[in-house]
Design a protein around this motif. Structure first.
Motif, mmCIF file in Angstrom:
data_model
loop_
_atom_site.group_PDB
_atom_site.id
_atom_site.type_symbol
_atom_site.label_atom_id
_atom_site.label_comp_id
_atom_site.label_asym_id
_atom_site.label_seq_id
_atom_site.Cartn_x
_atom_site.Cartn_y
_atom_site.Cartn_z
ATOM 1 N N LEU A 86 104.228 87.077 29.815
ATOM 2 C CA LEU A 86 104.117 85.591 29.403
ATOM 3 C C LEU A 86 103.182 85.579 28.098
ATOM 4 C CD1 LEU A 86 103.413 84.306 32.923
ATOM 5 C CD2 LEU A 86 105.494 84.201 31.565
ATOM 6 N N GLY A 87 102.832 84.349 27.865
ATOM 7 C CA GLY A 87 102.081 83.858 26.716
ATOM 8 C C GLY A 87 100.625 84.016 26.734
ATOM 9 N N PRO A 88 99.753 83.872 25.398
ATOM 10 C CA PRO A 88 98.439 83.679 25.618
ATOM 11 C C PRO A 88 97.709 82.730 26.494
ATOM 12 C CG PRO A 88 99.187 82.736 23.472
ATOM 13 C CD PRO A 88 100.434 83.596 24.286
ATOM 14 N N GLY A 89 98.292 81.623 26.729
ATOM 15 C CA GLY A 89 97.979 80.623 27.400
ATOM 16 C C GLY A 89 97.739 81.121 28.964
ATOM 17 N N GLU A 90 98.783 81.594 29.406
ATOM 18 C CA GLU A 90 99.074 82.159 30.712
ATOM 19 C C GLU A 90 97.915 83.508 31.131
ATOM 20 O OE1 GLU A 90 101.385 81.561 28.932
ATOM 21 O OE2 GLU A 90 102.791 80.030 29.868
ATOM 22 N N THR A 91 97.815 84.258 29.922
ATOM 23 C CA THR A 91 97.119 85.405 29.856
ATOM 24 C C THR A 91 95.452 85.141 30.094
ATOM 25 O OG1 THR A 91 98.548 86.635 28.659
ATOM 26 C CG2 THR A 91 96.235 87.436 28.662
ATOM 27 N N ALA A 92 95.292 83.947 29.332
ATOM 28 C CA ALA A 92 93.880 83.395 29.447
ATOM 29 C C ALA A 92 93.509 82.904 30.922
ATOM 30 C CB ALA A 92 93.555 82.239 28.254
ATOM 31 N N LEU A 93 94.334 82.098 31.354
ATOM 32 C CA LEU A 93 94.261 81.573 32.711
ATOM 33 C C LEU A 93 94.096 82.772 33.717
ATOM 34 C CD1 LEU A 93 94.199 79.157 34.490
ATOM 35 C CD2 LEU A 93 96.753 79.154 34.495
ATOM 36 N N ALA A 94 95.115 83.657 33.373
ATOM 37 C CA ALA A 94 94.875 84.772 34.536
ATOM 38 C C ALA A 94 93.697 85.549 34.315
ATOM 39 C CB ALA A 94 96.155 85.750 34.277
ATOM 40 N N GLY A 95 93.063 85.806 33.228
ATOM 41 C CA GLY A 95 91.802 86.333 32.780
ATOM 42 C C GLY A 95 90.675 85.964 33.667
ATOM 43 N N SER A 96 90.706 84.352 33.380
ATOM 44 C CA SER A 96 89.546 83.592 33.807
ATOM 45 C C SER A 96 89.537 83.536 35.314
ATOM 46 C CB SER A 96 89.660 81.953 33.235
ATOM 47 O OG SER A 96 89.826 82.048 32.099
ATOM 48 N N LEU A 97 90.545 83.470 36.119
ATOM 49 C CA LEU A 97 90.930 83.330 37.517
ATOM 50 C C LEU A 97 90.453 84.889 37.896
ATOM 51 C CD1 LEU A 97 94.172 81.734 38.073
ATOM 52 C CD2 LEU A 97 91.754 80.567 38.202
ATOM 53 N N SER A 98 90.736 85.904 37.164
ATOM 54 C CA SER A 98 90.458 87.296 37.619
ATOM 55 C C SER A 98 88.803 87.278 37.520
ATOM 56 C CB SER A 98 91.085 88.309 36.701
ATOM 57 O OG SER A 98 92.225 88.179 36.859
ATOM 58 N N ALA A 99 88.164 86.906 36.600
ATOM 59 C CA ALA A 99 86.709 87.103 36.374
ATOM 60 C C ALA A 99 85.960 86.139 37.452
ATOM 61 C CB ALA A 99 86.421 86.708 34.968
ATOM 62 N N LEU A 100 86.652 85.087 37.765
ATOM 63 C CA LEU A 100 85.822 84.270 38.771
ATOM 64 C C LEU A 100 86.115 84.756 40.098
ATOM 65 C CD1 LEU A 100 84.728 81.281 39.896
ATOM 66 C CD2 LEU A 100 87.104 80.516 40.072
ATOM 67 N N GLY A 101 87.176 85.539 40.355
ATOM 68 C CA GLY A 101 87.469 86.111 41.737
ATOM 69 C C GLY A 101 86.515 87.473 41.901
ATOM 70 N N VAL A 102 86.131 88.277 40.716
ATOM 71 C CA VAL A 102 85.351 89.309 40.776
ATOM 72 C C VAL A 102 83.846 88.780 40.988
ATOM 73 C CG1 VAL A 102 84.081 91.061 39.513
ATOM 74 C CG2 VAL A 102 86.780 90.901 39.461
ATOM 75 N N PHE A 103 83.594 87.657 40.301
ATOM 76 C CA PHE A 103 82.213 87.158 40.421
ATOM 77 C C PHE A 103 81.998 86.653 41.731
ATOM 78 C CE2 PHE A 103 79.418 83.261 40.345
ATOM 79 C CZ PHE A 103 78.070 83.806 39.598
ATOM 80 N N LEU A 104 82.768 85.841 42.387
ATOM 81 C CA LEU A 104 82.685 85.337 43.684
ATOM 82 C C LEU A 104 82.606 86.473 44.948
ATOM 83 C CD1 LEU A 104 85.104 82.303 43.854
ATOM 84 C CD2 LEU A 104 82.491 82.412 43.775
ATOM 85 N N ALA A 105 83.432 87.606 44.585
ATOM 86 C CA ALA A 105 83.512 88.628 45.491
ATOM 87 C C ALA A 105 81.974 89.619 45.429
ATOM 88 C CB ALA A 105 84.587 89.864 45.190
ATOM 89 N N SER A 106 81.310 89.540 43.948
ATOM 90 C CA SER A 106 80.386 90.136 44.070
ATOM 91 C C SER A 106 79.208 89.502 44.545
ATOM 92 C CB SER A 106 80.032 90.673 42.620
ATOM 93 O OG SER A 106 78.805 91.343 42.236
ATOM 94 N N ALA A 107 79.162 88.051 44.395
ATOM 95 C CA ALA A 107 77.906 87.317 45.006
ATOM 96 C C ALA A 107 78.002 87.277 46.420
ATOM 97 C CB ALA A 107 78.327 85.748 44.507
ATOM 98 N N ALA A 108 79.483 87.397 46.982
ATOM 99 C CA ALA A 108 79.439 87.477 48.295
ATOM 100 C C ALA A 108 78.962 88.694 49.135
ATOM 101 C CB ALA A 108 80.960 86.890 48.809
ATOM 102 N N GLY A 109 79.227 89.752 48.170
ATOM 103 C CA GLY A 109 78.552 90.981 48.497
ATOM 104 C C GLY A 109 76.959 91.131 48.589
#
Length: 279
Positions: A86-109
């Motif tokens: 896909l394009g850079p916009g979709e990549t930025a969105l996927a990366g942002s969601l990925s970082a958010l998921g890692v942040f929330l999982a780490s906080a939950a731990g």
């Protein structure tokens, strides 16, 4: 005393041999993927990102450790797949969601907010650096030349810093963070990067090889700052190496720390700076 010194010298020779052999293998693999381009280059760069992120998360040892490590790896894998198809916009969105998921999982731990932040930050930093390298390789018309230029500048910096530092020694560059690095090594690495940058530009028929050499100097400085940043992270985490994946070198992150910073800087130059008009 003499026996101990002889043993240390023998150990240093073995480590140097391992370092050279590992470097040759890694350089050959990187150049093969770079020359081929396409899915092969994307797969190799994605592998660098996945190993690097896994090691980064492991250094901070959040709980639950394995869950967050594999979540970070899976998230970055999904981001790279998005970047390839896909394009850079979709990549930025996927990366942002990925970082958010890692942040929330780490906080939950219950890792603590500082550790949670650095865990998520590392996923973004390592992943963004590798995506920047992929961006450079996929640059229309000039992707191959620019990537070879970037790689040689970074590798020249590493080799120059290592050999000039061991040969000349002298004052320490930043003893509080990395006691082994010297000013002689730093300037030696910059000099080798400038020479290789100029030679690479001439080899690819660049219209302004002198400017290219200047960019190589900037990349050498960025690479050394990236190296120092990872040294700071390792010292903060109380580890000597990010891993034991590569004989004589440590972990994957120990090998690509300078490349991550240089790739991000190089992409910034192309996007908001002079572009590739000098090439």
């Amino acid at each position: 005393m003499e026996r101990r010194l002889a043993s240390e010298e023998a150990q240093q020779r073995v480590e140097l041999q391992q370092r050279i052999v590992s470097a040759i293998v890694l350089i050959a693999m990187a150049l093969a993927a770079t020359l081929h381009g396409g899915a092969q280059a994307a797969a190799v760069i994605a592998a660098l990102a996945l190993f690097g992120i896994y090691e980064w998360v492991e250094m901070f040892r959040p709980q639950p450790l394995r869950l967050i490590q594999w979540l970070a790896v899976a998230a970055m894998g999904a981001t790279f797949i998005t970047a390839y198809f896909l394009g850079p916009g979709e990549t930025a969105l996927a990366g942002s969601l990925s970082a958010l998921g890692v942040f929330l999982a780490s906080a939950a731990g219950r890792s603590g907010w500082r550790r949670t932040f650095w865990t998520a930050f590392g996923s973004v930093y390592v992943g963004a650096g590798c995506l920047a390298l992929l961006y450079t390789r996929n640059t229309p018309e000039h992707g191959l030349g620019l990537t070879v230029f970037l790689l040689l500048a970074v590798w020249g910096t590493d080799m120059g810093a290592y050999f000039f530092g061991r040969w000349l020694r002298g004052p320490r560059l930043c003893p509080a963070i990395s006691p082994s690095k010297t000013w002689a090594g730093a300037f030696g690495g910059i000099a080798i990067a400038a020479i290789l940058g100029y030679a690479t530009a001439r080899g690819f028929g660049v219209r302004e090889p002198g400017i290219a050499s200047g960019f190589a100097v900037a990349l050498a400085i960025a690479a050394q700052l990236g190296d120092l940043f990872e040294s700071y992270i390792k010292r903060r985490c109380g580890v000597k190496d990010s891993g034991q994946l590569i004989p004589g070198h440590g972990g994957m992150l120990d090998r690509i720390d300078g490349l991550i910073a240089a790739s991000l800087f190089f992409m910034l130059l192309q996007v908001v700076g002079e572009g590739i008009s000098w090439w």
